[in-house]
Write an enzyme that holds these catalytic residues in place. Sequence first.
Site: not given
Ligand code: DX5
Ligand code: ZN
Length: 224
Positions: A9, A32, A34, A36, A65, A67, A139, A145-147, A177-179, A199-200
Amino acid sequence: MANPIIAPSILAAEFTRLGEEVKAVANADWIHVDIMDGHFVPNLSFGPDITRAVDEVTDQVLDVHLMIENPGRWIEAYAKAGADCIIFHVEAVDSVAGAIQLARDIRALGVRAGFSIKPATPVEQWLDLLEECDLALVMSVEPGFGGQKFMPEMVEKVRTLRAEIDRRGLHTVIEIDGGISAETIRVAAEAGCDAFVAGSAVFKHSEPAAKAAAVEELRRLATV
Ligand code: DX5
Ligand code: ZN
């Protein structure tokens, strides 16, 4: 999963060097993106112009994606910007019938259609979308948010989707997706997930080679 799909991401990338960041993960399967809008989620990211800029530096599949509220209004813009898959949130549409129509509209643009569910949304009432979509995105954090920390209880939704997709003989891709990290990816893979957003876990590394290595490590761990 024999050939897991790894989708870094770019939300976690260094934006001032976005082109180099995307090239650093040339070994990943998808990118990916994102999107928003500051309404559907309490954060803003980027829009069609940045998506197009990413498309110009890579041939990888762009997994977009959305959002955002009112996703139907934007699908044409993202298709034109180079999206290969457009994922909308079921919470942003008012009914199953509305979601089915949106999926058909996305496919009519020549783009793969995906639906996503937030952590508090049960998957059961949306299973009719499986025939209409190419991808289902679970999700495993609250979007925005990432991370954030992986929510392990979301793996149950992956199991539900896997069982239903297999029972119906479909090929709908299950993505999470997420963490997602080296610590969390395996449980999702074992539950039957096909595609993994990270992502992170990928972009936290500063050296380009370390980002590519993180992709490889995730792929190895997701091969179950
Ligand atoms: C969250 C996003 C994710 C996010 C994932 O709203 O949809 O795609 O970037 O980031 P990590 O992998 O850091 O959780
Ligand atoms: Zn995403």
